[in-house]
Design a protein around this motif. Sequence first.
Motif, PDB file in Angstrom:
ATOM      1  N   VAL A   1       0.832  -1.211   0.000  1.00  0.00           N
ATOM      2  CA  VAL A   1       0.000   0.000   0.000  1.00  0.00           C
ATOM      3  C   VAL A   1       0.867   1.263   0.000  1.00  0.00           C
ATOM      4  CG1 VAL A   1      -1.660   1.345   1.353  1.00  0.00           C
ATOM      5  CG2 VAL A   1      -1.982  -1.116   1.085  1.00  0.00           C
ATOM      6  N   LEU A   2       1.907   1.283   0.837  1.00  0.00           N
ATOM      7  CA  LEU A   2       2.754   2.469   0.914  1.00  0.00           C
ATOM      8  C   LEU A   2       3.560   2.669  -0.368  1.00  0.00           C
ATOM      9  CD1 LEU A   2       4.087   2.315   4.592  1.00  0.00           C
ATOM     10  CD2 LEU A   2       2.219   3.709   3.674  1.00  0.00           C
ATOM     11  N   ALA A   3       4.044   1.582  -0.961  1.00  0.00           N
ATOM     12  CA  ALA A   3       4.777   1.706  -2.221  1.00  0.00           C
ATOM     13  C   ALA A   3       3.865   2.238  -3.314  1.00  0.00           C
ATOM     14  CB  ALA A   3       5.366   0.351  -2.609  1.00  0.00           C
ATOM     15  N   ASP A   4       2.629   1.745  -3.335  1.00  0.00           N
ATOM     16  CA  ASP A   4       1.654   2.222  -4.315  1.00  0.00           C
ATOM     17  C   ASP A   4       1.384   3.716  -4.123  1.00  0.00           C
ATOM     18  OD1 ASP A   4      -0.474   2.010  -6.302  1.00  0.00           O
ATOM     19  OD2 ASP A   4      -1.868   2.126  -4.617  1.00  0.00           O
ATOM     20  N   ALA A   5       1.207   4.140  -2.874  1.00  0.00           N
ATOM     21  CA  ALA A   5       0.916   5.547  -2.587  1.00  0.00           C
ATOM     22  C   ALA A   5       2.111   6.440  -2.929  1.00  0.00           C
ATOM     23  CB  ALA A   5       0.536   5.710  -1.117  1.00  0.00           C
ATOM     24  N   LEU A   6       3.324   5.940  -2.702  1.00  0.00           N
ATOM     25  CA  LEU A   6       4.509   6.727  -3.005  1.00  0.00           C
ATOM     26  C   LEU A   6       4.703   6.856  -4.521  1.00  0.00           C
ATOM     27  CD1 LEU A   6       6.756   8.251  -1.595  1.00  0.00           C
ATOM     28  CD2 LEU A   6       8.093   6.144  -1.531  1.00  0.00           C
ATOM     29  N   LEU A   7       4.452   5.774  -5.248  1.00  0.00           N
ATOM     30  CA  LEU A   7       4.509   5.845  -6.706  1.00  0.00           C
ATOM     31  C   LEU A   7       3.451   6.807  -7.253  1.00  0.00           C
ATOM     32  CD1 LEU A   7       5.051   2.067  -7.502  1.00  0.00           C
ATOM     33  CD2 LEU A   7       6.569   3.922  -8.223  1.00  0.00           C
ATOM     34  N   GLU A   8       2.285   6.775  -6.641  1.00  0.00           N
ATOM     35  CA  GLU A   8       1.188   7.674  -7.023  1.00  0.00           C
ATOM     36  C   GLU A   8       1.597   9.126  -6.804  1.00  0.00           C
ATOM     37  OE1 GLU A   8      -2.258   8.178  -4.190  1.00  0.00           O
ATOM     38  OE2 GLU A   8      -3.169   6.882  -5.691  1.00  0.00           O
ATOM     39  N   LYS A   9       2.282   9.371  -5.697  1.00  0.00           N
ATOM     40  CA  LYS A   9       2.712  10.727  -5.345  1.00  0.00           C
ATOM     41  C   LYS A   9       3.824  11.237  -6.259  1.00  0.00           C
ATOM     42  CE  LYS A   9       3.511  14.321  -2.526  1.00  0.00           C
ATOM     43  NZ  LYS A   9       2.554  15.444  -2.377  1.00  0.00           N
ATOM     44  N   LEU A  10       4.801  10.375  -6.542  1.00  0.00           N
ATOM     45  CA  LEU A  10       5.997  10.821  -7.234  1.00  0.00           C
ATOM     46  C   LEU A  10       5.921  10.683  -8.748  1.00  0.00           C
ATOM     47  CD1 LEU A  10       8.691   9.363  -4.811  1.00  0.00           C
ATOM     48  CD2 LEU A  10       7.821  11.712  -4.911  1.00  0.00           C
ATOM     49  N   GLY A  11       5.224   9.647  -9.233  1.00  0.00           N
ATOM     50  CA  GLY A  11       5.170   9.410 -10.667  1.00  0.00           C
ATOM     51  C   GLY A  11       6.510   8.951 -11.214  1.00  0.00           C
ATOM     52  N   GLY A  12       6.509   8.549 -12.481  1.00  0.00           N
ATOM     53  CA  GLY A  12       7.739   8.101 -13.120  1.00  0.00           C
ATOM     54  C   GLY A  12       7.734   6.607 -13.372  1.00  0.00           C
ATOM     55  N   ASP A  13       8.461   6.190 -14.403  1.00  0.00           N
ATOM     56  CA  ASP A  13       8.517   4.789 -14.795  1.00  0.00           C
ATOM     57  C   ASP A  13       9.843   4.133 -14.463  1.00  0.00           C
ATOM     58  OD1 ASP A  13       5.908   4.794 -16.127  1.00  0.00           O
ATOM     59  OD2 ASP A  13       6.871   6.124 -17.567  1.00  0.00           O
ATOM     60  N   SER A  14      10.837   4.933 -14.091  1.00  0.00           N
ATOM     61  CA  SER A  14      12.154   4.391 -13.766  1.00  0.00           C
ATOM     62  C   SER A  14      12.583   4.916 -12.406  1.00  0.00           C
ATOM     63  CB  SER A  14      13.184   4.804 -14.825  1.00  0.00           C
ATOM     64  OG  SER A  14      13.428   6.199 -14.741  1.00  0.00           O
ATOM     65  N   MET A  15      13.514   4.204 -11.774  1.00  0.00           N
ATOM     66  CA  MET A  15      14.011   4.653 -10.474  1.00  0.00           C
ATOM     67  C   MET A  15      14.709   6.007 -10.601  1.00  0.00           C
ATOM     68  SD  MET A  15      13.048   2.631  -8.112  1.00  0.00           S
ATOM     69  CE  MET A  15      14.070   3.260  -6.776  1.00  0.00           C
ATOM     70  N   THR A  16      15.361   6.253 -11.731  1.00  0.00           N
ATOM     71  CA  THR A  16      16.045   7.536 -11.933  1.00  0.00           C
ATOM     72  C   THR A  16      15.050   8.692 -11.861  1.00  0.00           C
ATOM     73  OG1 THR A  16      17.690   6.478 -13.349  1.00  0.00           O
ATOM     74  CG2 THR A  16      17.500   8.866 -13.504  1.00  0.00           C
ATOM     75  N   GLU A  17      13.945   8.564 -12.591  1.00  0.00           N
ATOM     76  CA  GLU A  17      12.915   9.611 -12.570  1.00  0.00           C
ATOM     77  C   GLU A  17      12.325   9.778 -11.174  1.00  0.00           C
ATOM     78  OE1 GLU A  17      10.107   9.658 -16.263  1.00  0.00           O
ATOM     79  OE2 GLU A  17      10.698   7.581 -15.877  1.00  0.00           O
ATOM     80  N   ILE A  18      11.980   8.643 -10.565  1.00  0.00           N
ATOM     81  CA  ILE A  18      11.292   8.678  -9.274  1.00  0.00           C
ATOM     82  C   ILE A  18      12.174   9.297  -8.198  1.00  0.00           C
ATOM     83  CG2 ILE A  18      10.357   7.207  -7.448  1.00  0.00           C
ATOM     84  CD1 ILE A  18       9.413   5.325  -9.755  1.00  0.00           C
ATOM     85  N   LEU A  19      13.461   8.968  -8.203  1.00  0.00           N
ATOM     86  CA  LEU A  19      14.360   9.541  -7.201  1.00  0.00           C
ATOM     87  C   LEU A  19      14.551  11.040  -7.427  1.00  0.00           C
ATOM     88  CD1 LEU A  19      16.947   6.642  -6.946  1.00  0.00           C
ATOM     89  CD2 LEU A  19      15.348   7.392  -5.164  1.00  0.00           C
TER      90      LEU A  19
END
Length: 395
Positions: free
Chosen positions: A359-377
Amino acid sequence: MNRLKLTTGGESHGPGLTALLQGMPAGMKVDFDVLRQQMALRMHGYGRGNRMKIEGDTVEVRGGLRGGETLGSPIVLWIENRDFKNWQPMMDPVEVDPRRAEQRRVHLPRPGHADLSGGLKYQRRDLRDVLERASARETAARVAAGSFARMFLSHFGVEIASGVRSLGALGAEAPPPSWQDLQGVDHASPLRAIDSSLEHRMVELVDEAKERGDTLGGAVSVVAHNVPAGLGSHVQWDEKLDGRLARAVMSVPAVKAVEIGAALTASRDFGSLAHDAIGLDSQGRWERPTNRAGGTEGGITNGEDIVVTAYKKPIATLVQGMPSVDLDTLEAQTSKYERSDVTALPAAGIIAEAMVALVLADALLEKLGGDSMTEILDHWQASRTLLESWPAWAR
């Protein structure tokens, strides 16, 4: 729309279990030690049945990785059921031995299980068609997938831990634990109790239940540490993070209630004693002297630790059986015993950790967006800068 989606498949005594985890970003290095550790912890605990002596729960990655790094495609995981070789005549997906299958046919529904309700829904003459999928064996696939969510969260400093808060009446009045409390849990101990002084009595209680042919429930608490503020939303009912957490943890087999923070205590007290005062520390950062809310307000994380407690009913499979009705004769009889545990609370904590991580990973991805770890970080750094400077930039 969820960024992460988990689908599991397989039956308890079928060939094995499959987990399909969609939405993990590309470029994440996989720590296979974390995966092995979580799978081993799920199998641990005093009061477990003989099934844990048979299975190895080794996870085989069949898709979504290359050279130990995520590709952005669905992660496909496979866990072999070693016990299948003993059940193949009755559980083979293609062809079964009719005589052997009839011998193991379940026609006495067990109270407290999905047997009868599932049989009614799917119109099955053999309730084994229901109980094989309803079995908690399925949670091995969840823990495997949740390990990937845990690895993702670690890139942002988020850590997750759990422990047994109560077993039966022992520890039932204990308050929700803090992150520091869970750091003292001995994962090699028989029951992974948060209060280690209760371990000996808990073991004795498990032995008593086993002697009586009975089972035990209790409570497990999960704490997620260093969770950033701003995950979830207040704007729609299905976006509220506490609701998403409650749903995920409630889905763990035999869990019948979920508490966020100190909700039970707060419900019995005045409002002045139920909420968390807001202040600033010496460096101008938000702080709370208490965490009764369990890390969420209005369905959004507030920067405090997430605290979730799952209340698990006693396992419904009893050696002594319970009153039931035979589907064949419609006569009253006592339900039959299927191999089970006396208690599985230590494992329930690990399963609940996996669900919280997802759930937390899903919410963090939702918050940050991006398809790669580079973008997300990169997005994480920008988001953290805004959070740390608020409300100064809003003036």
